[in-house]
Every structure is written in structure tokens, then in C-alpha cells.
Design an enzyme around this catalytic site. Structure first.
Site, PDB file in Angstrom:
ATOM      1  N   SER A 185       0.571  -1.446  -0.045  1.00 20.72           N
ATOM      2  CA  SER A 185      -0.224   0.082  -0.125  1.00 20.72           C
ATOM      3  C   SER A 185       0.632   1.350   0.399  1.00 20.72           C
ATOM      4  O   SER A 185       0.683   2.426  -0.054  1.00 20.72           O
ATOM      5  CB  SER A 185      -1.316  -0.084   1.082  1.00 20.72           C
ATOM      6  OG  SER A 185      -2.197  -1.142   1.018  1.00 20.72           O
ATOM      7  N   ASP A 190     -16.342   1.359  -1.463  1.00 23.15           N
ATOM      8  CA  ASP A 190     -15.588   0.680  -1.515  1.00 23.15           C
ATOM      9  C   ASP A 190     -16.758  -0.340  -0.853  1.00 23.15           C
ATOM     10  O   ASP A 190     -16.413  -0.229   0.202  1.00 23.15           O
ATOM     11  CB  ASP A 190     -14.672   1.077  -0.539  1.00 23.15           C
ATOM     12  CG  ASP A 190     -13.592  -0.179  -0.250  1.00 23.15           C
ATOM     13  OD1 ASP A 190     -14.050  -1.257  -0.486  1.00 23.15           O
ATOM     14  OD2 ASP A 190     -12.305   0.350   0.190  1.00 23.15           O
TER      15      ASP A 190
END
Length: 672
Positions: free
Chosen positions: A330, A354
């Protein structure tokens, strides 16, 4: 009976013999005279030079190797003189083994000394002087000299030895020296005459790190002595000399106390940390753990130590900062966000839902714990680390546009740091895949391969140096520098310092508002995101991004469970960061191998680095123990000033434990 003699005949015969003898003598003298004329007149200059050469020996004087100092003047590499016992194989009158056995009765010679000498013989020529024992004591020198007549071909010599006072600290960046091997000798033969002459008598050369990269500066200039010798080759008197010029002094940008602090924080864990000043590209720390003691290589490393280093599963000889490549996880997301903004593919206010998963064809790409974050814009995608946001972004960008936007950050290419051994890592593209594989079906790029690239997985593999350099480029608004370890080179004669400036490359065309958006989101990570616990109570503002990188592939429907995996198969812990927020003076990347989430292992180390650089503090013993165990959370122990963490030879610098709340601009002014 009376014998009649012919006197005239006998006289004629005698005269003939006399004339022949005289002619022979005259011819002999003529030949001698001609030879004398040939030698004394026609070949006078040549023979005179040879005679002078036989009478005068030119002895090279090897220079002292230059020192290596950190930015505060702490000595990292120096020299000392010691006696060595050396054997010239071609001069021995008996077998080498028998001579060594006899020598062992005079001085202490261990099995490791014998093995090292045997290896040197294999690598060298018979007329070279090779050490069988180094660093003799005065008593051992005296014992040998008393019995020297017994050992023709064996001599005691005074040699300069390289010494690294801090041992393992900074070993990968400093490097080491070793005896010149046959390959290096052939390389020297290809040099120009002047450079070759400068290595006459030199037996050691830089092998790794700065010792290798700055060999020409550190070596110095070889001197010479003209010595008159007797017929037996023994020195009678010195006729002329020119002293050697020591090598220049390297002053680094690295703070070795910070380097040692980080290495201690790693403890027994593996990984790397690189800290860079984004204003000029200077490297403040370049850590690779585990490390090794470079002093082992100076005399020629013994078999046991070499086997231990070379066969260790932890690979201590691997410079993880330059050569260890890992998926960025990430930590890749801020760069993906900048690629979206810079290419115009996605704006800061674009909202993506999301729901915890992203469906592409028949494949389901999942988020952490399959938990959805709901509506996510760019700021929240970084703060909360939304996988779905970047799955969809990667799909929109495509692999080739990602390559075009991200390769200028030095992903997939060398940063140009001033030591050798850096690898390129891998930022994939369709062209790369065509070149990487032979089978046509493997050369094709499949759209599904692009999705995982968005969260720093898939083919992506980068070094800690690349991640630190990319972070420095991002927070500096696109200004790029080639990282530099050496700050300046000091001429040993004139004491003039030649600045080794980091080479500024063409800036990337980032918009200021885009940079501010990304850096603000990374600050949010420390306030309400994954690294909030590590930065509780910090009197400065910082930005960062955690990352978790897979070490092994997990099946599609199988959940990651560290307890079921071997230690070397568990996920890596990443963290990239910068500080202070408004005027960054340090950008770093840290990876801790097989340690799980970035917030647990890597982020606390970044906090300690910033506390040292911005506040002059180092952790207490309690804090250090927590960091070594990879435990997150705020600093709980009482910190101590950096003066208490001084290394040998380090100048003391006062620092207060009581730190006021400072603005980012004030902090930036304090760093350097």
C-alpha cells in the site's frame, strides 16, 4: 753412427711456429680490443643503465589509504601499522609445508592461517610475498629475527592495515578492502601507464561500498625510494626518495549515530531503511540488516567465517537497501494517486464505492478483511488505504500509462546512488513482458494482471532506496536528485574540500495543489489512519503510508494466516514517511521482512528516526525494546538526549529532553 741435423730447416720450422703463436696472440688481443670497444663505446649507455639498475633498486612506497568520516567527523575507516610474517614461495629452499611447520615453532601459526595462505598461493604468483601471519606481537617479531638465518625466503614486514572502528555499523555502505585478485590484476593491466604505476606495490583494493566506488580518491599517490644495493641484494644506502601522498578524506552525508540507532532498532529482524534529505538528495542513513564485520575481510576471511556469512539463511552479505526487492504494497498508493492526477484520469473529488471487493471478470479482488469503506475519494483512499479504489484506478490507467507516469520516480530503474551494486527493481509494462518471456502465450499482457499492480502487488518489486527516493521526489514537489552518500572530498595536501553535490535531474511537472493533496492525505494517515498510534504526542507534523507486502502468494479464496506460515513466508512490513509536513527535510522508507503490518513493525521505527533528527532524542531502553519486538504504540518510556547515544569519536551535542511544541518551519530550520 752420427745423425746429421738440418739446422736451417729446424730454424725455419721454429720461426713459423713463433709467427703463428704471435699471430694468434695478436688476434686474441685484437678480438679483446674489439669486444672492449663494442662494450665500452657502442653499448656504453645501455650497459651503464643496466649496471646502475643492478646497483639501484626502485622500491615503491605505498600510500596511506584515505579516511572515511561521517557528517559529524566520526571516523568510520582508518589505518594502523602492524608487522606481518611473509613467505616468498620462489625463494624457499625446502617445501612450503616444512617451512611453515618450522615457523610454527617460533611464532603462533593456526590452521586458519595455513588455509588462508594456501588460498593466497592459488591466487598469486610464486615470486610474490604472501602473509602467513599478520599482526605479530613485538615478542614474536623478536623471536623470529633472532632465528631469521634459518628461514631464507621468509621476512617480517611492516604493513598498513585498514580498520573499521565501528565494526558492523554501516558495513554495507562503507564496504571493505581486500587483496587484489587475479581478475583485478588483469583489469589494472588495462589501465593507462600512469594509473598502473600508481598501483606498484599495492596489494589491497576497495571491494565493496564506498571503498570500491571512491577507490581513486582513497588510494592516494604511490611514492618511491632509490636504494643502493650490494651484490647480495641487501640495501646499503638510500640515494633518493619521493614520499607517498596519502589518499583523500571522504566526508559523508550519513549520520552514523542515526545509522547505529536504526540498526539497533532492527534487533534480530531483517530489513532495510533509507533516509534522504529531499532538498538535496543527501543520504542520512542507509541501513541493511543483518550486517557483517568488514574487518573480517581485510586480512582475508577464514573459511569458518565465510561459510557462516555466505550460507546463513538471513543473508547478511546482501545489501537489502540496494539489492533487496519487494512488492511495495500500500505504500504504492500515494504514487498511484499522483499518477491519476498528473494524467488527468481521476480528480481528487472522484468518489468510488468501496464495498470490500472488486470484481474483474471471474476474479474477485479483496480488501483487508473483506470490509468495505463505503464512498471513498482520493484523500480518504490514502488515509484509510482503500484497496478497491486502487484496483479500479489501475484498471482505468492501464499498465503502460502507469509505467509512463511512475518510472520517472525511479521505479524500475537505478537511482544513480554513488556506490555500486544497485539493482533496477521491476515496474512492469507490456514491452517488458514481451522481452522477459520466450513463449508467445506468456509474452501477452492480460488485463487482469493490471489490477493487483494498483495496490503494489503483482510484478511490482522495488528497493528501499527506490521507495525513499520516490518519496523525496513526491514531497519536494517533483524535484529529483541522484542520492549521494559522500558530501565532500578533502584533499589531504591542500585541505581543500571539494563538494560532491547531488546531481539535480529535470523536475517532474507536478501541480502544487496535487502535491499538497497527497501530502495532506499522508499526514492524515498519522492522525486517523494506520500509523496514528506510532505518532501520538509528536510535537511535529509528519506524513506517511503503511504497507504490507506478500512474501508468498496466497490462493484466491484462502485467507492469510501468519501463524500457519514459516517465518520467512510471512508478509513484509513497509512504511514510507516524511517530516516536517510543511517543509520536509527528511524522507524515508523502511521495510522489516516477514513482520506483518506496516503499522506494527515499520512505522514505530520511522517515529524514532524523526525524533532523533528533529528533536535530538533517542529512545529509552524500554522504547528500544518495544521497537525491536515490532510493537506499535506511542513512546512510553522516558527518552534520553542524543548525547547519551554517542559513538567513539563522536562530538558531543547537547539536547534537551524537554521539547516545546514547534512549528514545521522551526523544525525544518533545526535539522541541518
Amino acid at each position: 753412427m752420427i745423425e746429421l741435423r738440418n739446422v736451417e730447416v729446424e730454424l725455419d720450422r721454429f720461426r713459423g711456429r713463433l709467427i703463428a703463436a704471435a699471430a694468434f696472440v695478436v688476434l686474441g688481443f685484437l678480438l679483446l680490443g674489439a669486444r672492449l670497444l663494442w662494450l665500452q663505446v657502442w653499448r656504453h649507455d645501455e650497459l651503464s643503465t643496466q649496471a646502475e639498475a643492478n646497483r639501484i633498486a626502485i622500491v615503491p612506497v605505498v600510500p596511506n589509504r584515505g579516511l572515511i568520516l561521517d557528517r559529524n567527523g566520526v571516523v568510520l575507516a582508518t589505518n594502523y601499522s602492524a608487522y606481518t610474517l611473509e613467505i616468498t614461495p620462489s625463494k624457499l629452499r625446502a617445501s612450503t609445508e616444512s617451512v611453515i611447520d618450522e615457523l610454527a615453532q617460533v611464532v603462533d601459526i593456526q590452521q586458519r592461517d595455513r588455509r588462508r595462505y594456501k588460498r593466497l598461493v592459488e591466487e598469486s604468483k610464486s615470486f610474490e610475498s604472501l602473509p602467513i601471519r599478520t599482526k605479530l606481537t613485538d615478542e614474536e617479531v623478536a623471536r623470529f629475527m633472532a632465528q631469521r638465518f634459518r628461514f631464507p625466503g621468509v621476512e617480517v614486514r611492516a604493513r598498513l592495515f585498514r580498520h573499521y572502528p565501528l565494526g558492523e555499523t554501516g558495513a554495507h555502505l562503507i564496504g571493505y578492502i581486500g587483496r587484489i585478485n587475479q581478475t583485478e590484476k588483469k583489469q589494472i593491466e588495462d589501465w593507462d601507464e600512469e594509473r598502473q604505476a600508481n598501483y606498484k606495490g599495492t596489494e589491497y583494493i576497495g571491494k565493496l561500498g564506498l571503498e570500491q566506488a571512491y577507490e581513486d580518491d582513497l588510494h592516494g599517490k604511490t611514492g618511491f625510494e632509490e636504494v643502493e644495493t650490494s651484490a647480495g641484494g641487501r640495501a646499503v644506502r638510500r640515494l633518493n626518495s619521493q614520499g607517498a601522498t596519502p589518499g583523500n578524506t571522504l566526508r559523508l552525508s550519513v549520520d552514523i549515530k542515526l545509522q547505529a540507532l536504526v540498526e539497533e532498532m532492527f534487533g534480530q529482524r531483517r530489513g532495510a531503511l533509507v533516509a534522504i534529505d529531499p532538498r538535496n538528495g543527501e543520504v542520512l542513513a542507509l541501513v541493511s540488516k543483518p550486517s557483517f564485520d568488514p574487518n573480517l575481510f581485510v586480512d582475508g576471511i577464514d573459511v569458518e567465517n565465510w561459510r557462516e556469512l555466505n550460507e546463513s539463511i538471513d543473508k547478511p552479505l546482501l545489501n537489502r537497501a540496494l539489492r533487496g526487492t519487494y512488492p511495495p504494497g500500500s505504500t504504492f498508493k500515494p504514487f498511484m494517486a499522483m499518477a491519476a492526477l498528473n494524467s488527468g484520469k481521476r480528480g481528487p473529488n472522484t468518489v468510488i464505492h468501496d464495498g470490500g471487493t472488486f470484481q474483474f471478470g471471474n476474479h474477485t479482488f479483496r480488501s483487508h478483511g473483506d470490509k468495505g469503506l463505503g464512498p471513498v475519494d482520493m484523500n480518504r483512499s490514502i488515509v484509510k488505504s482503500s484497496n478497491v479504489y486502487y484496483y479500479s484506478l489501475a484498471n482505468e490507467l492501464g499498465v503502460d500509462l502507469m509505467y509512463e507516469q511512475l518510472s520517472p520516480f525511479s521505479f524500475g530503474r537505478k537511482t544513480g546512488i554513488d556506490i555500486d551494486g544497485e539493482v533496477t527493481g521491476l515496474l512492469p509494462s507490456t514491452e517488458w513482458k514481451r522481452r522477459a518471456y520466450r513463449k508467445p502465450e506468456m509474452q501477452k499482457w492480460y488485463a487482469g494482471e493490471t489490477i493487483s499492480l494498483g495496490i503494489g502487488q503483482g510484478y511490482n518489486n522495488f528497493t528501499a532506496l527506490q521507495m525513499a527516493s520516490a518519496t523525496a521526489t513526491l514531497v519536494s514537489g517533483g524535484q529529483r536528485y541522484k542520492p549521494r552518500l559522500v558530501r565532500d572530498v578533502e584533499d589531504i595536501v591542500t585541505h581543500e574540500r571539494k563538494r560532491v553535490a547531488s546531481e539535480a535531474m529535470e523536475p517532474l511537472p507536478f501541480k502544487r495543489e496535487h502535491v499538497e493533496l497527497i501530502t495532506k492525505a499522508m499526514h492524515g494517515v498519522t492522525q486517523e489512519g494506520t500509523s496514528v498510534r506510532s505518532f501520538l504526542g509528536a510535537p511535529y507534523k509528519t506524513g506517511g503510508k503503511t504497507g504490507t507486502a506478500q512474501a508468498v502468494s496466497i490462493k484466491q479464496n484462502e485467507k492469510y494466516n501468519a501463524a500457519k506460515l514459516e517465518e520467512h513466508q510471512r508478509d513484509h512490513s513497509w512504511y514510507i514517511a516524511f517530516a516536517p509536513l510543511e517543509a520536509p527535510t527528511v524522507a524515508l522508507a523502511v521495510i522489516v521482512e516477514n513482520s506483518g503490518f506496516g503499522s506494527e513493525a515499520a512505522a514505530p521505527m520511522a517515529r524514532r528516526v524523526f525524533d532523533y533528527l528533529l528533536l535530538g532524542l533517542v529512545p529509552s531502553a524500554e522504547d528500544m525494546a518495544l521497537t525491536q519486538q515490532g510493537k506499535s504504540g506511542p513512546i512510553v518510556g522516558k527518552q534520553r538526549p542524543a548525547i547519551d547515544y554517542a559513538l567513539p569519536g563522536a562530538p558531543a551535542a547537547a539536547a534537551s529532553v524537554l521539547v516545546p511544541q514547534l512549528t514545521d518551519v522551526q523544525l525544518a530550520a533545526r535539522v541541518r
